[in-house]
Design an enzyme around this catalytic site. Structure first.
Site, short mmCIF file in Angstrom:
data_model
loop_
_atom_site.label_atom_id
_atom_site.label_comp_id
_atom_site.label_asym_id
_atom_site.label_seq_id
_atom_site.Cartn_x
_atom_site.Cartn_y
_atom_site.Cartn_z
CG PHE A 53 -23.85 4.40 -16.02
CD1 PHE A 53 -23.32 5.60 -16.69
CD2 PHE A 53 -24.92 3.78 -16.01
CE1 PHE A 53 -24.50 6.33 -17.01
CE2 PHE A 53 -25.84 4.38 -16.50
CZ PHE A 53 -25.62 5.66 -17.08
CG ASP A 54 -17.00 1.53 -12.82
OD1 ASP A 54 -16.20 2.42 -12.83
OD2 ASP A 54 -16.92 0.57 -11.74
#
Length: 229
Positions: A53-54
């Protein structure tokens, strides 16, 4: 890591040494393939699927041999491999790399395909050597690709990092694969094992994807992309 993180090598404005730290196309390509292998392992190689997610250049560390290491799992989420859709409350990630479904479920469910989107945006930055996001832009209804038409017409991409035909082929593969990765509908994005197949296969076998379109979120705190490359 001895060489710090990837953004030092791809953003010209943040690179005071410029030529000394300029990576050639082969090194950029190898880094893109290495990160793809890392994400494939997180998504399929572990007993429990891990969604990062990043994914962004700042979270890709570079060792002495310029091998990439995925770092910063502060936003990561663990989910059973049998489940393709995960429950996530609110957008998580960094503006400019966040998949559309993370700020609006109208675009589809949140899954490992959200990491695929972030990966695609990151590789486009690697190719273009510039950030995809302009902080002064609050919203945009369309992603704009200056080199998209050149891909469709099979023309020279005209990028400064390209020195020969081999470079052209590697950059073309990275660009086409990235455009598949950032498709608006998560179902149209390839899984990471397919990304690796495309990157490591023949450029002649790659199809040009549809041009993605993006509806902006309502909140002005998330700055959207205005141009790529």
């Amino acid at each position: 890591m001895p060489n710090g993180s990837l953004e030092k090598f791809i953003y010209e404005k943040e690179n005071p040494l410029k030529e000394e730290r300029q990576l050639d196309c082969k090194t950029l390509y190898d880094i893109a393939v290495g990160v793809a292998h890392g994400l494939e392992y997180l998504h399929k190689g572990c007993n429990t699927r891990i969604l990062h997610f990043d994914i962004k250049p700042h979270n890709i560390l570079i060792d002495d041999d310029f091998c990439p290491k995925i770092s910063d799992f502060g936003l990561a989420k663990i989910c059973p491999r049998k489940e393709s859709i995960v429950s996530v409350f609110g957008a998580r990630g960094t503006p400019g790399y966040i998949a559309q479904e993370l700020f609006s479920r109208n675009f589809g469910g949140v899954s490992h395909k959200s990491d695929v989107y972030s990966y695609g945006m990151m590789v486009l930055e690697m190719v273009g050597r510039r950030k995809n996001i302009k902080v002064e832009v609050d919203c945009s209804s369309e992603l704009y690709f200056p080199h998209y038409k050149r891909l469709e017409l099979n023309q020279d991409l005209g990028l400064r990092c390209i020195k020969n035909e081999i470079d052209e082929e590697m950059v073309r593969k990275m660009t086409v694969v990235s455009l598949w990765c950032i498709q608006t509908d998560p179902l149209h994005r390839p899984a990471m094992h397919k990304v690796l197949e495309m990157l490591e296969g023949s450029v002649q076998m790659l199809e040009i994807p549809p041009k993605p379109f993006l509806s902006s979120p309502s909140t002005s705190s998330i700055h959207l992309l205005s141009e790529i490359l």
